[in-house]
Design a protein around this motif. Structure first.
Motif, mmCIF file in Angstrom:
data_model
loop_
_atom_site.group_PDB
_atom_site.id
_atom_site.type_symbol
_atom_site.label_atom_id
_atom_site.label_comp_id
_atom_site.label_asym_id
_atom_site.label_seq_id
_atom_site.Cartn_x
_atom_site.Cartn_y
_atom_site.Cartn_z
ATOM 1 N N ALA A 64 0.828 -1.207 0.000
ATOM 2 C CA ALA A 64 0.000 0.000 0.000
ATOM 3 C C ALA A 64 0.861 1.255 0.000
ATOM 4 C CB ALA A 64 -0.924 -0.003 1.222
ATOM 5 N N LEU A 65 1.974 1.213 0.712
ATOM 6 C CA LEU A 65 2.866 2.365 0.733
ATOM 7 C C LEU A 65 3.492 2.599 -0.644
ATOM 8 C CD1 LEU A 65 4.615 1.831 4.191
ATOM 9 C CD2 LEU A 65 3.037 3.680 3.569
ATOM 10 N N ALA A 66 3.817 1.513 -1.347
ATOM 11 C CA ALA A 66 4.368 1.647 -2.694
ATOM 12 C C ALA A 66 3.358 2.310 -3.626
ATOM 13 C CB ALA A 66 4.771 0.272 -3.232
ATOM 14 N N GLU A 67 2.105 1.899 -3.499
ATOM 15 C CA GLU A 67 1.054 2.506 -4.312
ATOM 16 C C GLU A 67 0.881 3.976 -3.959
ATOM 17 O OE1 GLU A 67 -3.752 2.022 -5.182
ATOM 18 O OE2 GLU A 67 -2.703 0.594 -3.875
ATOM 19 N N ALA A 68 0.980 4.279 -2.665
ATOM 20 C CA ALA A 68 0.847 5.668 -2.223
ATOM 21 C C ALA A 68 1.968 6.530 -2.793
ATOM 22 C CB ALA A 68 0.862 5.729 -0.691
ATOM 23 N N ARG A 69 3.186 5.991 -2.848
ATOM 24 C CA ARG A 69 4.307 6.736 -3.426
ATOM 25 C C ARG A 69 4.039 7.055 -4.900
ATOM 26 N NH1 ARG A 69 7.737 2.949 -0.732
ATOM 27 N NH2 ARG A 69 8.063 1.912 -2.731
ATOM 28 N N ASP A 70 3.567 6.062 -5.632
ATOM 29 C CA ASP A 70 3.288 6.280 -7.059
ATOM 30 C C ASP A 70 2.205 7.337 -7.258
ATOM 31 O OD1 ASP A 70 5.186 4.484 -7.838
ATOM 32 O OD2 ASP A 70 3.785 2.847 -8.279
ATOM 33 N N LYS A 71 1.176 7.299 -6.422
ATOM 34 C CA LYS A 71 0.093 8.269 -6.569
ATOM 35 C C LYS A 71 0.563 9.673 -6.217
ATOM 36 C CE LYS A 71 -3.891 5.242 -6.205
ATOM 37 N NZ LYS A 71 -5.174 4.976 -5.556
ATOM 38 N N ALA A 72 1.425 9.769 -5.210
ATOM 39 C CA ALA A 72 1.970 11.087 -4.864
ATOM 40 C C ALA A 72 2.822 11.623 -6.007
ATOM 41 C CB ALA A 72 2.805 10.985 -3.589
ATOM 42 N N ALA A 251 5.059 -6.209 -10.005
ATOM 43 C CA ALA A 251 5.380 -5.519 -11.261
ATOM 44 C C ALA A 251 5.041 -6.389 -12.461
ATOM 45 C CB ALA A 251 6.864 -5.134 -11.278
ATOM 46 N N ALA A 252 5.338 -7.692 -12.357
ATOM 47 C CA ALA A 252 5.020 -8.606 -13.467
ATOM 48 C C ALA A 252 3.509 -8.691 -13.678
ATOM 49 C CB ALA A 252 5.604 -9.983 -13.181
ATOM 50 N N ALA A 253 2.763 -8.738 -12.574
ATOM 51 C CA ALA A 253 1.306 -8.782 -12.686
ATOM 52 C C ALA A 253 0.763 -7.485 -13.296
ATOM 53 C CB ALA A 253 0.681 -9.022 -11.310
ATOM 54 N N ALA A 254 1.365 -6.357 -12.879
ATOM 55 C CA ALA A 254 0.935 -5.071 -13.430
ATOM 56 C C ALA A 254 1.251 -4.980 -14.915
ATOM 57 C CB ALA A 254 1.615 -3.927 -12.678
ATOM 58 N N TYR A 451 7.946 -1.287 -19.047
ATOM 59 C CA TYR A 451 6.879 -1.606 -18.085
ATOM 60 C C TYR A 451 7.360 -1.581 -16.634
ATOM 61 C CZ TYR A 451 4.113 -3.068 -22.112
ATOM 62 O OH TYR A 451 3.421 -3.083 -23.297
ATOM 63 N N ALA A 452 8.392 -0.812 -16.354
ATOM 64 C CA ALA A 452 8.947 -0.821 -14.997
ATOM 65 C C ALA A 452 8.353 0.248 -14.092
ATOM 66 C CB ALA A 452 10.466 -0.644 -15.064
ATOM 67 N N TRP A 453 7.450 1.080 -14.595
ATOM 68 C CA TRP A 453 6.967 2.211 -13.789
ATOM 69 C C TRP A 453 5.556 2.592 -14.206
ATOM 70 C CZ3 TRP A 453 6.302 7.603 -15.196
ATOM 71 C CH2 TRP A 453 6.193 8.485 -14.103
ATOM 72 N N MET A 454 4.669 2.675 -13.238
ATOM 73 C CA MET A 454 3.298 3.164 -13.429
ATOM 74 C C MET A 454 2.607 2.544 -14.641
ATOM 75 S SD MET A 454 3.097 7.081 -12.180
ATOM 76 C CE MET A 454 3.857 7.647 -10.649
ATOM 77 N N THR A 455 2.682 1.241 -14.757
ATOM 78 C CA THR A 455 2.054 0.567 -15.899
ATOM 79 C C THR A 455 0.543 0.771 -15.933
ATOM 80 O OG1 THR A 455 2.016 -1.445 -14.563
ATOM 81 C CG2 THR A 455 3.842 -1.187 -16.102
ATOM 82 N N GLY A 456 -0.063 0.940 -14.767
ATOM 83 C CA GLY A 456 -1.500 1.161 -14.713
ATOM 84 C C GLY A 456 -1.915 2.506 -15.283
ATOM 85 N N ASN A 457 -0.948 3.423 -15.453
ATOM 86 C CA ASN A 457 -1.247 4.757 -15.962
ATOM 87 C C ASN A 457 -0.867 4.933 -17.431
ATOM 88 O OD1 ASN A 457 -0.262 5.289 -12.816
ATOM 89 N ND2 ASN A 457 -2.098 6.410 -13.418
ATOM 90 N N MET A 458 -0.434 3.875 -18.090
ATOM 91 C CA MET A 458 -0.027 3.979 -19.503
ATOM 92 C C MET A 458 -1.244 4.178 -20.383
ATOM 93 S SD MET A 458 2.886 0.974 -19.526
ATOM 94 C CE MET A 458 3.482 1.246 -21.197
#
Length: 465
Positions: A64-72, A251-254, A451-458
Motif C-alpha cells: 500500500a505504501l508503494a502505491e501511495a508513493r506512485d500516486k503522490a 510488477a510482473a502482474a501489473a 513496463y517498470a513504472w506506473m504501468t497502470g497509468n499507460m
C-alpha cells in the motif's frame, strides 16, 4: 506514540496536503480521493505499529505504501503538466499581444499618412484660393475654354479631398480597433502570465509535498521490513530480498494487466475498423443494378421481371446507414499515417540517449529538461517539430497500438487513461523494450524498461510524430 505511528500520521498528512495543493491548480487537478483512502492509511498505520500484526498484514502495508508513493508522484507530475499548459497559454498570449501591437502600430502609421495627404490637399486648396471655387473658376477665366478647364480642375480637387477625408475616417476606425484589440491582448497576456506563475508555485508545492510524502513512506516501509525480519527470524537484508521478490511479482502482474489492456484496445480498434462501411463498394452494386434492368426493359416486354428485380437493391440501400450509427460511440482507433520516417525515429531515440544524466527542470528544454523537453528536442534534432507539452504531444501525434512500437515513438501516462487531458508524463521509446525519460528533481534523466513504472497509468496507444 511510537516512531512508526508518527511517521504514518505524517504520511497521511502529506497526502492530504498534497491533494489540497493540486485541487487549487488551474486544470485537471487531482482530488484528495485520488490518494489512498483514510481507511487504507489507517490499515497500513495499524499494521506497521501493531505488535500482533502478521507477515501478510505487513506485506500488504508495504504494498500500500508503494502505491501511495506512485500516486503522490503522479499527482506532482500532473500539477507540473498543468503548469506547462498554463505557460504555453501565457506564451501564446504574449505572441498575440506582440502581433496586436504590431498591427496597431501599422494602423497608426497609415492614419498618419492619410492625415498628411489630406493636409497636403487642404494646403493646395488654400494656395489656389479662388481658383478652387466655382466663382473663381468663372470670374478669373478669359475664355469659355478657361472656364471649362478651371471647373474640371476644381472638381478633381474636390474629389481628391473627399477621398482623403474618407481614408482618414477609415484609418481612424482601423487604428482605434487595433488599439482596443492590443489593449485586450495585453490584459489577456497579463492574466495568462499570472495564471502560469500561480500554476508554477502550485506545481512546486505539489512536488515538495510529494517528495516529503515519499520520504516518510520509505521510512515507514523500513520500519515494517524490520518488524518482518524479527517475525520471520531473518536478517533485514534477507527480508529486503524477499520484499524485492514480492515487488517483482507485483510488477510482473501489473505488466501483464497493462499488456492485456493494450491488446484489448488494439482488438477493439481492429473490430471498429472492420465494422466501418466501405463507401467505395456501396455505389458499385447500385450502378450495376440500375444499368442491368435498362436493357431488359428495352429487349423484353415483360415488365414484371424488371419489377421483381428492383426490390433487391432496396434492402442493401437501407442497410448501409446502419453501421454508421453504431460506429459513432466507439472509442478512438489508431491512425494509419504519420509524418516521420523510421530513420527519423532512430535519430530521435539516439539523441535522447545523449541526454542521459541531465538534471531535471520543470519546463526545461536544455541544458536541464523535463519529460516533454527531452522528447521535443530529440524529435527536433531528427528534423520533425513537435509541440512542447506532453498533452499537446499526444494530441498532435498519430496513435498506434503497442504492437507497432518502434524507436522514437512516444509513451504517455495519465491519471485517467480514457481522458487525454489527464496526461502527466511522456517518455521516448529507444528500442529493446526500454524508454528514456526525465521524471523529477530527485533523479537525472535516464533509461528504464518500458513496463517498470506506473504501468497502470499507460495510455492505451503510443504516439508517433
Amino acid at each position: 506514540m511510537t516512531v512508526g505511528l508518527k511517521r504514518m500520521l505524517a504520511l497521511a498528512a502529506m497526502f492530504a496536503v498534497a491533494g489540497a495543493v493540486v485541487v487549487a491548480g488551474p486544470t485537471n487537478h487531482a482530488r484528495a480521493e485520488d490518494y489512498p483512502g483514510q481507511a487504507e492509511i489507517d490499515e497500513a498505520r495499524a499494521a506497521a505499529n501493531d505488535l500482533a500484526a502478521g507477515i501478510d498484514e505487513l506485506d500488504n502495508a508495504i504494498a500500500a505504501l508503494a502505491e501511495a508513493r506512485d500516486k503522490a508522484e503522479a499527482n506532482a507530475l500532473l500539477a507540473g503538466e498543468d503548469y506547462s499548459d498554463a505557460q504555453d497559454a501565457s506564451d501564446a498570449a504574449e505572441e498575440t499581444l506582440d502581433a496586436a501591437n504590431e498591427r496597431a502600430a501599422e494602423a497608426g502609421k497609415e492614419l498618419a499618412e492619410a492625415r498628411g495627404n489630406l493636409a497636403s490637399v487642404a494646403q493646395a486648396a488654400y494656395r489656389d484660393s479662388g481658383s478652387m471655387s466655382q466663382i473663381g473658376a468663372v470670374v478669373g477665366a478669359e475664355t469659355v475654354d478657361d472656364v471649362i478647364a478651371r471647373t474640371e480642375a476644381f472638381d478633381r480637387g474636390s474629389d481628391e479631398a473627399d477621398m482623403w477625408v474618407q481614408r482618414v475616417k477609415a484609418a481612424e476606425l482601423v487604428a482605434s480597433t487595433m488599439r482596443t484589440y492590443a489593449d485586450e491582448a495585453a490584459t489577456s497576456a497579463a492574466a495568462a502570465a499570472e495564471e502560469a506563475k500561480s500554476a508554477y508555485a502550485e506545481a512546486q508545492d505539489a512536488r515538495d509535498h510529494a517528495d516529503e510524502a515519499v520520504a516518510v513512506a520509505n521510512e515507514t516501509r523500513a520500519d515494517a521490513v524490520s518488524r518482518l525480519a524479527e517475525l520471520r527470524g531473518v536478517t533485514v537484508a534477507l527480508e529486503e530480498q524477499r520484499q524485492a521478490g514480492l515487488e517483482a511479482e507485483r510488477a510482473a502482474a501489473a505488466q501483464a494487466e497493462a499488456e492485456a489492456r493494450q491488446k484489448a484496445a488494439e482488438e477493439a480498434a481492429a473490430a471498429e475498423e472492420a465494422s466501418r462501411p466501405r463507401p467505395t463498394s456501396t455505389p458499385k452494386p447500385s450502378a450495376s443494378s440500375t444499368s442491368t434492368p435498362k436493357p431488359t426493359k428495352t429487349s423484353t416486354p415483360k415488365p414484371t421481371a424488371t419489377k421483381t428485380s428492383e426490390p433487391e437493391p432496396t434492402p442493401t440501400k437501407t442497410s448501409t446507414p446502419k453501421p454508421t450509427t453504431t460506429s459513432t460511440p466507439k472509442p478512438e482507433t489508431p491512425g494509419t499515417s504519420w509524418n516521420s520516417t523510421a530513420a527519423q525515429g532512430v535519430t530521435a531515440a539516439q539523441h535522447s540517449v545523449t541526454l542521459v544524466g541531465r538534471e531535471y527542470l520543470l519546463g526545461g528544454s536544455g541544458p536541464k529538461y523535463d519529460c516533454s523537453g527531452v522528447t521535443s528536442e530529440s524529435w527536433s534534432v531528427a528534423g520533425q517539430w513537435i509541440t512542447r507539452s506532453s498533452r499537446s504531444q499526444y494530441l498532435a501525434t498519430t496513435h498506434l497500438s503497442y504492437s507497432q512500437i518502434r524507436e522514437g515513438d512516444l509513451v504517455f501516462y495519465a491519471t485517467d487513461t480514457s481522458d487525454p487531458s489527464t496526461i502527466f508524463h511522456v517518455a521516448i521509446y529507444i528500442g529493446n523494450g526500454q524508454v528514456m525519460e526525465a521524471v523529477n528533481y530527485s533523479k537525472p534523466a535516464g533509461i528504464r524498461p518500458l513496463y517498470a513504472w506506473m504501468t497502470g497509468n499507460m495510455m492505451p496507444f503510443i504516439g508517433r510524430p
